[in-house]
Write a protein that holds these residues in place. Sequence first.
Motif, PDB file in Angstrom:
ATOM      1  N   LEU A  77      49.371  39.738  42.305  1.00 17.09           N
ATOM      2  CA  LEU A  77      50.708  40.357  42.339  1.00 17.09           C
ATOM      3  C   LEU A  77      51.131  40.669  40.904  1.00 17.09           C
ATOM      4  CD1 LEU A  77      52.412  37.856  44.824  1.00 17.09           C
ATOM      5  CD2 LEU A  77      51.890  40.260  45.289  1.00 17.09           C
ATOM      6  N   PRO A  78      52.004  41.667  40.723  1.00 10.56           N
ATOM      7  CA  PRO A  78      52.455  41.970  39.362  1.00 10.56           C
ATOM      8  C   PRO A  78      53.243  40.792  38.783  1.00 10.56           C
ATOM      9  CG  PRO A  78      53.236  43.614  40.936  1.00 10.56           C
ATOM     10  CD  PRO A  78      52.596  42.538  41.732  1.00 10.56           C
ATOM     11  N   LEU A  79      53.115  40.577  37.479  1.00 12.56           N
ATOM     12  CA  LEU A  79      53.859  39.497  36.831  1.00 12.56           C
ATOM     13  C   LEU A  79      55.306  39.918  36.654  1.00 12.56           C
ATOM     14  CD1 LEU A  79      51.375  38.339  34.052  1.00 12.56           C
ATOM     15  CD2 LEU A  79      52.023  37.092  36.116  1.00 12.56           C
ATOM     16  N   ASP A  80      56.189  38.967  36.767  1.00 17.64           N
ATOM     17  CA  ASP A  80      57.611  39.239  36.644  1.00 17.64           C
ATOM     18  C   ASP A  80      58.034  38.920  35.201  1.00 17.64           C
ATOM     19  OD1 ASP A  80      60.095  39.832  37.387  1.00 17.64           O
ATOM     20  OD2 ASP A  80      60.391  38.135  38.757  1.00 17.64           O
ATOM     21  N   TRP A  81      57.910  39.915  34.299  1.00 16.02           N
ATOM     22  CA  TRP A  81      58.238  39.679  32.891  1.00 16.02           C
ATOM     23  C   TRP A  81      59.756  39.695  32.700  1.00 16.02           C
ATOM     24  CZ3 TRP A  81      54.722  38.181  29.441  1.00 16.02           C
ATOM     25  CH2 TRP A  81      53.383  38.411  29.734  1.00 16.02           C
ATOM     26  N   PRO A  82      60.291  38.733  31.939  1.00 10.77           N
ATOM     27  CA  PRO A  82      61.730  38.799  31.660  1.00 10.77           C
ATOM     28  C   PRO A  82      62.040  39.996  30.752  1.00 10.77           C
ATOM     29  CG  PRO A  82      60.704  36.961  30.484  1.00 10.77           C
ATOM     30  CD  PRO A  82      59.628  37.583  31.311  1.00 10.77           C
ATOM     31  N   ALA A  95      49.055  32.742  42.315  1.00 11.52           N
ATOM     32  CA  ALA A  95      47.732  32.105  42.309  1.00 11.52           C
ATOM     33  C   ALA A  95      46.580  33.110  42.372  1.00 11.52           C
ATOM     34  CB  ALA A  95      47.640  31.145  43.492  1.00 11.52           C
ATOM     35  N   GLY A  96      46.803  34.258  43.018  1.00 11.05           N
ATOM     36  CA  GLY A  96      45.698  35.199  43.213  1.00 11.05           C
ATOM     37  C   GLY A  96      45.423  36.085  41.996  1.00 11.05           C
ATOM     38  N   ASN A  97      46.193  35.907  40.918  1.00  7.12           N
ATOM     39  CA  ASN A  97      45.984  36.768  39.750  1.00  7.12           C
ATOM     40  C   ASN A  97      44.731  36.363  38.983  1.00  7.12           C
ATOM     41  OD1 ASN A  97      48.508  37.543  40.637  1.00  7.12           O
ATOM     42  ND2 ASN A  97      49.217  38.018  38.584  1.00  7.12           N
ATOM     43  N   ASN A  98      44.069  37.369  38.413  1.00  7.03           N
ATOM     44  CA  ASN A  98      42.848  37.113  37.647  1.00  7.03           C
ATOM     45  C   ASN A  98      43.200  36.377  36.346  1.00  7.03           C
ATOM     46  OD1 ASN A  98      41.052  38.280  35.249  1.00  7.03           O
ATOM     47  ND2 ASN A  98      39.808  38.171  37.099  1.00  7.03           N
ATOM     48  N   TRP A  99      42.477  35.297  36.066  1.00  8.21           N
ATOM     49  CA  TRP A  99      42.813  34.464  34.912  1.00  8.21           C
ATOM     50  C   TRP A  99      42.666  35.232  33.589  1.00  8.21           C
ATOM     51  CZ3 TRP A  99      45.423  30.285  33.844  1.00  8.21           C
ATOM     52  CH2 TRP A  99      45.345  29.790  32.546  1.00  8.21           C
ATOM     53  N   HIS A 100      41.551  35.879  33.412  1.00  9.04           N
ATOM     54  CA  HIS A 100      41.307  36.552  32.122  1.00  9.04           C
ATOM     55  C   HIS A 100      42.343  37.648  31.864  1.00  9.04           C
ATOM     56  CE1 HIS A 100      39.307  38.175  28.654  1.00  9.04           C
ATOM     57  NE2 HIS A 100      39.151  39.342  29.239  1.00  9.04           N
ATOM     58  N   GLN A 101      42.708  38.382  32.913  1.00  5.51           N
ATOM     59  CA  GLN A 101      43.742  39.421  32.741  1.00  5.51           C
ATOM     60  C   GLN A 101      45.070  38.807  32.297  1.00  5.51           C
ATOM     61  OE1 GLN A 101      44.288  41.879  36.190  1.00  5.51           O
ATOM     62  NE2 GLN A 101      42.193  42.646  36.010  1.00  5.51           N
ATOM     63  N   LEU A 102      45.382  37.644  32.859  1.00  2.00           N
ATOM     64  CA  LEU A 102      46.607  36.938  32.480  1.00  2.00           C
ATOM     65  C   LEU A 102      46.558  36.560  31.002  1.00  2.00           C
ATOM     66  CD1 LEU A 102      49.220  35.240  33.209  1.00  2.00           C
ATOM     67  CD2 LEU A 102      47.647  33.329  33.589  1.00  2.00           C
ATOM     68  N   VAL A 103      45.404  36.024  30.583  1.00  9.91           N
ATOM     69  CA  VAL A 103      45.238  35.624  29.177  1.00  9.91           C
ATOM     70  C   VAL A 103      45.453  36.835  28.270  1.00  9.91           C
ATOM     71  CG1 VAL A 103      43.583  34.793  27.443  1.00  9.91           C
ATOM     72  CG2 VAL A 103      43.662  33.727  29.710  1.00  9.91           C
ATOM     73  N   MET A 104      44.808  37.957  28.596  1.00  9.00           N
ATOM     74  CA  MET A 104      44.888  39.134  27.726  1.00  9.00           C
ATOM     75  C   MET A 104      46.302  39.733  27.720  1.00  9.00           C
ATOM     76  SD  MET A 104      42.035  38.857  26.438  1.00  9.00           S
ATOM     77  CE  MET A 104      42.094  40.164  25.219  1.00  9.00           C
ATOM     78  N   GLU A 105      46.948  39.688  28.870  1.00  9.34           N
ATOM     79  CA  GLU A 105      48.304  40.248  28.962  1.00  9.34           C
ATOM     80  C   GLU A 105      49.293  39.436  28.120  1.00  9.34           C
ATOM     81  OE1 GLU A 105      48.800  41.094  33.156  1.00  9.34           O
ATOM     82  OE2 GLU A 105      50.812  41.868  32.747  1.00  9.34           O
ATOM     83  N   ILE A 120      37.391  33.117  30.929  1.00  3.60           N
ATOM     84  CA  ILE A 120      37.011  32.128  31.949  1.00  3.60           C
ATOM     85  C   ILE A 120      37.164  32.839  33.288  1.00  3.60           C
ATOM     86  CG2 ILE A 120      37.639  29.941  33.067  1.00  3.60           C
ATOM     87  CD1 ILE A 120      38.412  28.850  30.373  1.00  3.60           C
ATOM     88  N   PRO A 121      36.101  32.868  34.097  1.00  3.95           N
ATOM     89  CA  PRO A 121      36.217  33.598  35.369  1.00  3.95           C
ATOM     90  C   PRO A 121      37.138  32.875  36.346  1.00  3.95           C
ATOM     91  CG  PRO A 121      34.066  32.535  35.190  1.00  3.95           C
ATOM     92  CD  PRO A 121      34.792  32.252  33.908  1.00  3.95           C
ATOM     93  N   GLY A 122      37.588  33.598  37.359  1.00  7.15           N
ATOM     94  CA  GLY A 122      38.354  32.964  38.419  1.00  7.15           C
ATOM     95  C   GLY A 122      39.802  33.389  38.454  1.00  7.15           C
ATOM     96  N   GLN A 123      40.521  32.790  39.405  1.00  2.56           N
ATOM     97  CA  GLN A 123      41.925  33.135  39.609  1.00  2.56           C
ATOM     98  C   GLN A 123      42.835  32.046  39.031  1.00  2.56           C
ATOM     99  OE1 GLN A 123      42.438  33.840  43.791  1.00  2.56           O
ATOM    100  NE2 GLN A 123      41.328  35.775  43.728  1.00  2.56           N
ATOM    101  N   ALA A 124      44.072  32.463  38.723  1.00  2.00           N
ATOM    102  CA  ALA A 124      45.026  31.551  38.091  1.00  2.00           C
ATOM    103  C   ALA A 124      45.251  30.280  38.921  1.00  2.00           C
ATOM    104  CB  ALA A 124      46.350  32.272  37.873  1.00  2.00           C
ATOM    105  N   LEU A 190      51.634  29.269  39.512  1.00  2.00           N
ATOM    106  CA  LEU A 190      51.742  28.340  38.379  1.00  2.00           C
ATOM    107  C   LEU A 190      53.020  28.671  37.627  1.00  2.00           C
ATOM    108  CD1 LEU A 190      48.187  28.653  36.741  1.00  2.00           C
ATOM    109  CD2 LEU A 190      48.861  27.383  38.787  1.00  2.00           C
ATOM    110  N   GLN A 191      53.664  27.673  37.098  1.00  2.00           N
ATOM    111  CA  GLN A 191      54.774  27.903  36.160  1.00  2.00           C
ATOM    112  C   GLN A 191      54.258  27.464  34.799  1.00  2.00           C
ATOM    113  OE1 GLN A 191      58.253  25.812  37.541  1.00  2.00           O
ATOM    114  NE2 GLN A 191      58.205  26.787  39.552  1.00  2.00           N
ATOM    115  N   ILE A 192      54.213  28.425  33.868  1.00  2.00           N
ATOM    116  CA  ILE A 192      53.667  28.087  32.556  1.00  2.00           C
ATOM    117  C   ILE A 192      54.686  28.404  31.461  1.00  2.00           C
ATOM    118  CG2 ILE A 192      51.233  28.359  33.187  1.00  2.00           C
ATOM    119  CD1 ILE A 192      51.316  31.114  31.860  1.00  2.00           C
ATOM    120  N   GLN A 193      54.470  27.763  30.320  1.00  2.00           N
ATOM    121  CA  GLN A 193      55.366  27.958  29.188  1.00  2.00           C
ATOM    122  C   GLN A 193      54.528  28.366  27.978  1.00  2.00           C
ATOM    123  OE1 GLN A 193      57.293  24.348  27.848  1.00  2.00           O
ATOM    124  NE2 GLN A 193      59.101  25.551  27.303  1.00  2.00           N
TER     125      GLN A 193
END
Length: 352
Positions: A77-82, A95-105, A120-124, A190-193
């Motif tokens: 799902l699209p990330l909800d950026w403030p 949870a279904g988001n790609n981990w590496h894409q999250l890291v790069m974003e 790192i392969p896999g989903q968040a 996940l809730q991350i900071q």
Amino acid sequence: MVSEALIRQQNADLTHLNTLGFKCSAPWLVQVATADELPAVFDFAHQQDLPVFPLGGGSNVILRPALNALVLQQQPLPLDWPQDLSDQLLLRVPAGNNWHQLVMETASKGYHGLENLALIPGQAGAAPIQNIGAYGAEVADCLLAVEGWWLPEAGQPARFDVIPAADCCLGYRDSRFKRDWKGRFVITALQIQLKRSAEPRLNYGDLAERLHLRQQQQAGDLPLPQLIAETVAAIRREKLPDPAAIGNVGSFFKNPLVDHQQAQELQAAWPQLPIYPAEQGSKLAAGWLIDQCGFKGFCKGAVGVHDRQALVLVHHGGGDAEQLLALADEIVTCVQARFGVPLEREPEVVKL
Ligand code: EPU
């Protein structure tokens, strides 16, 4: 009944949904777009008399040919950026988001926290289960909480919950999701900071040196977290096989933890052995131990040991879990006989 909006498939082929590429099928595969759909899926699994097995990127599981479960996948799902990207960022990651894409974003927006965990392969959603880690960082460093559903149990209906990270007992490639909560909770977000102003962690291996080289070659002003993430990704590409090209699940064993006395004895006998300080005792480089036993590049039928990183077992095609586990046993026996150190497997062998 599962709503028609859900993507579901009967007698599903999971061969392309696990990075080892082992042939596997399951009676049902259900893909959900949002977490609200999960109770209906749990009901459907109950009607079918099947356990629910959440599958992320399939990058840390060893599947046998028949998986007797309803396999659940969550879509990205699209990330909800403030609106206001201030120094500190609280982000909710489906949870279904790609981990590496999250890291790069996050890294390209200048946020520190995930950059050492690039490629790192896999989903968040899978990240907290084994507390993924690399290059001196782990997901525990930025995880605030996990959201998800407790599966129905002992007559109780499914229940949504937000679990603080502290309750998940995250350790080295470990958490309660691998132990007493195994098979009981489906992570949906996940809730991350993350922080812009954080100190980068560069003291693992040659990361600092490689980053420096990249900074010299790089034209323009890229945010530091992005440069670090790109450097980590480049190092990983050199050492680790791409699961799209050759089946693997990354590190097959954990780096073993030994007490100080055993570490000293081993160091005296093997001065080259890489040893790292750990919270209790010392961690040994399992890849080095396996390499010393002569396994690097070893092939046994359809399975083998990667030729650039002995900690990674590979599947060349046409093999199965039993062959891979037999090779793993051979490695464990050899390392135990030579160094007196037991190796513990990292990926999960799915027993459903
Ligand atoms: N080594 C060898 N021969 C080998 C492999 C490694 O001599 O075949 C030596 C290396 O030269 C180095 C030491 O062992 O001195 C450690 O190797 P490396 O830096 O490659 O890291 P690792 O301990 O083997 C761990 C993680 C990796 C993570 C890297 C980098 C575990 C089980 N593995 O590997 O995680 O990417 O550090 O942080 O902790 C994964 O979990 O799937 C994974 C790839």
